[in-house]
Design a protein around this motif. Structure first.
Motif, PDB file in Angstrom:
ATOM      1  N   PHE A   1       4.840   5.072  -2.964  1.00  0.00           N
ATOM      2  CA  PHE A   1       6.101   5.135  -3.707  1.00  0.00           C
ATOM      3  C   PHE A   1       6.488   3.765  -4.249  1.00  0.00           C
ATOM      4  N   ILE A   2       6.280   2.729  -3.448  1.00  0.00           N
ATOM      5  CA  ILE A   2       6.573   1.362  -3.901  1.00  0.00           C
ATOM      6  C   ILE A   2       5.730   1.045  -5.139  1.00  0.00           C
ATOM      7  N   HIS A   3       4.443   1.360  -5.074  1.00  0.00           N
ATOM      8  CA  HIS A   3       3.556   1.083  -6.213  1.00  0.00           C
ATOM      9  C   HIS A   3       3.920   1.939  -7.425  1.00  0.00           C
ATOM     10  N   LEU A   4       4.310   3.181  -7.196  1.00  0.00           N
ATOM     11  CA  LEU A   4       4.727   4.044  -8.306  1.00  0.00           C
ATOM     12  C   LEU A   4       5.914   3.437  -9.049  1.00  0.00           C
ATOM     13  N   ARG A   5       6.963   3.106  -8.304  1.00  0.00           N
ATOM     14  CA  ARG A   5       8.170   2.561  -8.952  1.00  0.00           C
ATOM     15  C   ARG A   5       7.895   1.204  -9.591  1.00  0.00           C
ATOM     16  N   LEU A   6       7.083   0.373  -8.948  1.00  0.00           N
ATOM     17  CA  LEU A   6       6.712  -0.898  -9.573  1.00  0.00           C
ATOM     18  C   LEU A   6       5.979  -0.650 -10.886  1.00  0.00           C
ATOM     19  N   GLY A   7       5.026   0.271 -10.869  1.00  0.00           N
ATOM     20  CA  GLY A   7       4.270   0.570 -12.089  1.00  0.00           C
ATOM     21  C   GLY A   7       5.158   1.092 -13.198  1.00  0.00           C
ATOM     22  N   GLN A   8       6.067   1.978 -12.851  1.00  0.00           N
ATOM     23  CA  GLN A   8       6.987   2.525 -13.852  1.00  0.00           C
ATOM     24  C   GLN A   8       7.894   1.434 -14.418  1.00  0.00           C
ATOM     25  N   ALA A   9       8.396   0.571 -13.537  1.00  0.00           N
ATOM     26  CA  ALA A   9       9.285  -0.500 -13.989  1.00  0.00           C
ATOM     27  C   ALA A   9       8.539  -1.474 -14.903  1.00  0.00           C
ATOM     28  N   TYR A  10       7.330  -1.859 -14.498  1.00  0.00           N
ATOM     29  CA  TYR A  10       6.543  -2.745 -15.356  1.00  0.00           C
ATOM     30  C   TYR A  10       6.234  -2.079 -16.695  1.00  0.00           C
ATOM     31  N   TRP A  11       5.947  -0.792 -16.692  1.00  0.00           N
ATOM     32  CA  TRP A  11       5.679  -0.065 -17.942  1.00  0.00           C
ATOM     33  C   TRP A  11       6.903  -0.147 -18.841  1.00  0.00           C
ATOM     34  N   GLU A  12       8.073   0.107 -18.260  1.00  0.00           N
ATOM     35  CA  GLU A  12       9.315   0.074 -19.043  1.00  0.00           C
ATOM     36  C   GLU A  12       9.637  -1.333 -19.547  1.00  0.00           C
ATOM     37  N   LEU A  13       9.215  -2.349 -18.797  1.00  0.00           N
ATOM     38  CA  LEU A  13       9.441  -3.737 -19.202  1.00  0.00           C
ATOM     39  C   LEU A  13       8.377  -4.233 -20.189  1.00  0.00           C
TER      40      LEU A  13
ATOM     41  N   GLY B   1       0.800  -1.217   0.000  1.00  0.00           N
ATOM     42  CA  GLY B   1       0.000   0.000   0.000  1.00  0.00           C
ATOM     43  C   GLY B   1       0.831   1.265   0.000  1.00  0.00           C
ATOM     44  N   ASN B   2       2.158   1.147   0.129  1.00  0.00           N
ATOM     45  CA  ASN B   2       3.032   2.324   0.101  1.00  0.00           C
ATOM     46  C   ASN B   2       3.009   2.917  -1.306  1.00  0.00           C
TER      47      ASN B   2
ATOM     48  N   ALA C   1      -3.597   5.891  -3.601  1.00  0.00           N
ATOM     49  CA  ALA C   1      -3.027   6.140  -2.275  1.00  0.00           C
ATOM     50  C   ALA C   1      -2.532   7.572  -2.093  1.00  0.00           C
ATOM     51  N   ALA C   2      -2.069   8.201  -3.182  1.00  0.00           N
ATOM     52  CA  ALA C   2      -1.410   9.506  -3.027  1.00  0.00           C
ATOM     53  C   ALA C   2      -1.932  10.585  -3.964  1.00  0.00           C
ATOM     54  N   GLY C   3      -2.803  10.225  -4.897  1.00  0.00           N
ATOM     55  CA  GLY C   3      -3.311  11.220  -5.833  1.00  0.00           C
ATOM     56  C   GLY C   3      -2.301  11.549  -6.922  1.00  0.00           C
ATOM     57  N   ALA C   4      -2.672  12.484  -7.765  1.00  0.00           N
ATOM     58  CA  ALA C   4      -1.838  12.845  -8.917  1.00  0.00           C
ATOM     59  C   ALA C   4      -0.510  13.465  -8.497  1.00  0.00           C
ATOM     60  N   ASP C   5      -0.444  13.994  -7.284  1.00  0.00           N
ATOM     61  CA  ASP C   5       0.792  14.644  -6.822  1.00  0.00           C
ATOM     62  C   ASP C   5       1.994  13.712  -6.875  1.00  0.00           C
ATOM     63  N   ILE C   6       1.782  12.409  -6.702  1.00  0.00           N
ATOM     64  CA  ILE C   6       2.911  11.479  -6.701  1.00  0.00           C
ATOM     65  C   ILE C   6       3.597  11.420  -8.063  1.00  0.00           C
ATOM     66  N   PHE C   7       2.897  11.837  -9.096  1.00  0.00           N
ATOM     67  CA  PHE C   7       3.456  11.826 -10.449  1.00  0.00           C
ATOM     68  C   PHE C   7       4.134  13.150 -10.817  1.00  0.00           C
ATOM     69  N   GLU C   8       4.081  14.124  -9.919  1.00  0.00           N
ATOM     70  CA  GLU C   8       4.509  15.493 -10.218  1.00  0.00           C
ATOM     71  C   GLU C   8       5.937  15.583 -10.748  1.00  0.00           C
ATOM     72  N   ASP C   9       6.873  14.877 -10.134  1.00  0.00           N
ATOM     73  CA  ASP C   9       8.277  14.965 -10.546  1.00  0.00           C
ATOM     74  C   ASP C   9       8.706  13.808 -11.441  1.00  0.00           C
ATOM     75  N   GLU C  10       7.741  13.091 -11.981  1.00  0.00           N
ATOM     76  CA  GLU C  10       8.026  11.933 -12.823  1.00  0.00           C
ATOM     77  C   GLU C  10       7.785  12.263 -14.291  1.00  0.00           C
ATOM     78  N   ASP C  11       8.321  11.434 -15.173  1.00  0.00           N
ATOM     79  CA  ASP C  11       8.063  11.571 -16.598  1.00  0.00           C
ATOM     80  C   ASP C  11       6.544  11.535 -16.809  1.00  0.00           C
TER      81      ASP C  11
ATOM     82  N   ASN D   1      -2.042  -1.652 -12.987  1.00  0.00           N
ATOM     83  CA  ASN D   1      -2.467  -1.981 -11.625  1.00  0.00           C
ATOM     84  C   ASN D   1      -1.649  -1.221 -10.591  1.00  0.00           C
ATOM     85  N   GLU D   2      -0.335  -1.219 -10.741  1.00  0.00           N
ATOM     86  CA  GLU D   2       0.542  -0.572  -9.759  1.00  0.00           C
ATOM     87  C   GLU D   2       0.399   0.946  -9.796  1.00  0.00           C
ATOM     88  N   LEU D   3       0.328   1.522 -10.985  1.00  0.00           N
ATOM     89  CA  LEU D   3       0.162   2.979 -11.092  1.00  0.00           C
ATOM     90  C   LEU D   3      -1.178   3.411 -10.511  1.00  0.00           C
TER      91      LEU D   3
END
Length: 148
Positions: free
Chosen positions: A90-102, A87-88, A118-128, A110-112
């Motif tokens: 950040f963990i789900h964000l990085r998992l989602g990004q990694a799966y996307w790249e793979l 449920g963390n 859990a965190a809203g759109a703000d978690i994507f603010e500093d991401e691609d 699912n992960e994104l």
């Protein structure tokens, strides 16, 4: 599980903070060395400690910066098994990004989605922006909003 003793906790925290500074400075190898050193101090079984969550997440972040996406998945899946890992956002964000790249768009979605929920759109603010753009193709905006 009980907490690490104070001395050990201070050592792990100090190494982790040093690793974070090195990571922010772009010295990924030195950052990973600090995170590995801190990891090595944790008593077995390592995943029982709260510190294991943030150390594995930090290691996963280094792997992400290195574009080592399979290693990101491994580190973050292990982090998810630590106390407070599931449920963390950040963990789900990085998992989602990694799966996307793979190329695993189903797992990425699912992960994104879990990161967003859990965190809203703000978690994507500093991401691609490509990750939030992908999420917008699979999720409906919340009621009363035009977009995610």
């Amino acid at each position: 599980m009980s907490d690490l003793d104070d001395f050990l906790y201070e050592q792990v925290t100090e190494l982790s903070q040093e690793g974070n500074v090195l990571f922010d400075d772009g010295d990924l190898d030195a950052a990973m060395a600090k995170f590995d050193a801190a990891w090595g101090l944790l008593p077995e079984p390592k995943n029982q400690w709260e510190a294991a969550l943030w150390l594995l997440a930090a290691k996963g972040d280094v792997y992400f910066a290195r574009q080592q996406y399979a290693e990101v998945v491994d580190a973050m899946m292990r982090a998810a098994m630590c106390p407070d890992g599931l449920g963390n956002p950040f963990i789900h964000l990085r998992l989602g990004q990694a799966y996307w790249e793979l190329g695993d768009k189903s797992r990425a979605g699912n992960e994104l989605t879990m990161a967003y929920m859990a965190a809203g759109a703000d978690i994507f603010e500093d991401e691609d922006p490509k990750y939030l753009d992908y999420l917008k193709t699979i999720l409906q905006p919340p009621v009363g909003q035009d977009t995610l």
